[in-house]
Scaffold this active site. Sequence first.
Site, PDB file in Angstrom:
ATOM      1  CB  SER A 118      -0.642  -0.711   0.716  1.00 20.73           C
ATOM      2  OG  SER A 118      -0.121  -0.360   2.170  1.00 20.73           O
TER       3      SER A 118
ATOM      4  CE  LYS B 282      -3.250   1.673   5.133  1.00 18.92           C
ATOM      5  NZ  LYS B 282      -2.693   1.275   3.438  1.00 18.92           N
TER       6      LYS B 282
END
Length: 817
Positions: free
Chosen positions: A669, A712
């Site tokens: 990611s 996140k």
Amino acid sequence: MAKTQKLNELKAAQLQPVLPSGGLDFALTDELDGDPGWLGQERAADTIRMGALTGYEDFNVFVLGQPGSGRRALAQSILAGIAKDRPVACDWVYVNNFEVSHKPLAIRLPAGSACRLRKMMETLVDDLANQIPALFESEDYQTRRRTIEEDFSAAHESEIAEVFDDARTAGVAIMRTPVGFSFAGLRGDKVLTQEQFDALGEEERAELEAVIDRIQQRMSEVLQAVPKREKEHRRQVEQLHYELASRGVDEAIREVQEGFAGEAAVMRYLEAVRRDLIENAELFLIGEGEEEAGPFPVPTSKHFELSQFQRYRVNVMVANGSSSAGAPVVKEELPTMANLIGRIEYASEMGTLITNFTMIKPGALHRANGGYLVLDVRQVLSEPLAWDALKRCLRTGEIPIYSPGERLSLISTVSLEPDPVPLSVRVVLIGERLHYYERLHYYLLSALDPDFLQLFKLEADFDDDLRLQEGAPAGGYAKMIAGLARRAGARAMDRAAVERMLLESLRMAGDAERLTLNFSRLSDLLREAEFWADSGSSAHIGAAHIETAVAEKERRAGRVRELGLETIQQGTVLIDTDGARIGQINALTVLQIGDYSFGRPSRLTARTRSGTGKLVDIEREAELGGPIHSKGILILQGYLAATYATSAPLSLWASLVFEQSYGEVEGDSASAAELIALVSSLAEVPLDQSFAITGSVNQFGDIQAIGGVNQKIEGFFDVCADRGLTGRQGVLIPAANVRHLNLRQRVVDAVAQERFHICPMSSVSDGIAVLTGLEAGVRGPDGAFAEGSLNRLVEDRLQSFAEIRKSFAKEASGNAT
């Protein structure tokens, strides 16, 4: 640096899902009645139902699902519903084998008959304990026994008397001595002495000796016939005992035989019992602690409790009462080998281990025989020999009982070999996934155990979530939540609370369009909300109570998250949230602690120089990078080569690292952040530190979806909020992740006030434009990137690296010449 260019930012309304209004037309959940069924699990339910109803023995079921999905409850509920309409399973008993005592016999009985047979056998032995002594004390027995004894004595005495009379007539005296009989001449009433005998004439002495020899021979013949007569005497006594015992046993056992007249196996067993009882009737004449019976019986009570009568016991293995509702559904929580197939127990006697058929104990397969057995596959696999024993029973269709010591040949103790019980059972194994897309137990067993797919042909795969738009799931889901609240003993919920639960369910699923089917987590949240509602003396659970439960749960698990924020705030961990730096970018990571996950920014840096095309992943070199992370680095290398090194070799040496990261790094990611940091270093263009970025990139530069997007975003937001929001800060996320957004209200409010920004990106060019203020650029008709574009700067820098490499190679070649 040029003015920052921004993509179309997401509005606050796009950061949380919009719930459909259909099905939520109620004030309190008390108004919701009816059962939504096993919402979203119809496929798995149909599979379990098929396994339960099919007649094929090898169509056992393997249930796949995440913990908390209700897979155990669903399986047991379906099995219980089907089992109640199926025939009651039969009973099983073990009885003594009178011919081969170490091989007890297993007998199948109609439901409810096992305990009745055991009780009737106990009554039989107790009755005989009274009847047989009474028969041997009766006048009839005494008369017949006396007649036998008198006849024996009379016949013996009569023959002896005849010998004595013959001797007296012949003038011979017979005298009894301690060692037998002695013979001598007789004159009148006096026995001749040796002197008198020697004084007789030779002819008279010879005649007397001949007579004595004849009498002695006749006495010898009489005495030699005594053993034969005694044998006949014993035969007559035994025949008398047999007749009396037969009469008593036949009378006592008749009731048991009549009670089980239709059971051939029981009748064969009762016939063996009858013969043994008759042959061993004297056992009833021995009192407890006595060694042998005298000529007269000794009455006892409760003979069945004595060890000599254990051979007539009935060991009930399975007793399904005749009033039981349907077939059994058994769940074994500790599936050891002994708990599955049964065991043989031992007792210590005089330092020796002994056993008998009454010490055979049943296992879960015995109890579930004729029905269903539910097992946890992880527990079965963790118990020594349990998996092997289960497979053997399913494969052979019978339940043999043996010990692990026998199986491994570790002991040589004399044991039993019980008859194996025929098996007819449907086994349901419950398995877990260790990863969202990984069905580990099922596929490992499929690959490594050749018997597995032959025995477990049905796969009941539980869904982890439910699409919000399909059918009318919102109303059904609301009913399901109401049912969870009722089962938890919680008070009613208002509509706002249910809507808040739906939002939290979407967040648990990690998708704005999918509701979680993890009932365990939802139930836990409801019970926490009930606590807060009770603390506030509220009549019902409201949205505020759900919100408090969510916040308190995060607060309980947030110690590590708060420590991380503190280290960033103190400057111990270096994270910039303003300014611009070359080759430095804020990447986003997710940390998982138990069932709590949170996001945290991490500084990622890149350095570049002229080289041979090597891209150094410092995490991998330090053996801290996982395989997926390494794969992402190789994808970057492919993107760089295909994008910028079309006419010259990729003459680059670059290094990438997560700064101040001392644990293992896994996942791809951060590959978009790594790529942008690299091109920033190559182009020597600074990156805006007000933004953090997350996303996976492919070799064409497309940005791909990642996991944990909400955590996140919130992780970087919390860092910025601690320092004070400037209005420039924000997060770049993959456009494919917009559908997964379900952010906490603090982030939504900041976006609504334009104090924080969330920008979707579809390609790496979108991220470059936001972070550098420059267009990435595309190749024109001449094959070159547009002047002033970032890609042109990168390509020019790489071209200079190639020239440096080329000149260095020429210089090295000239020196060599």
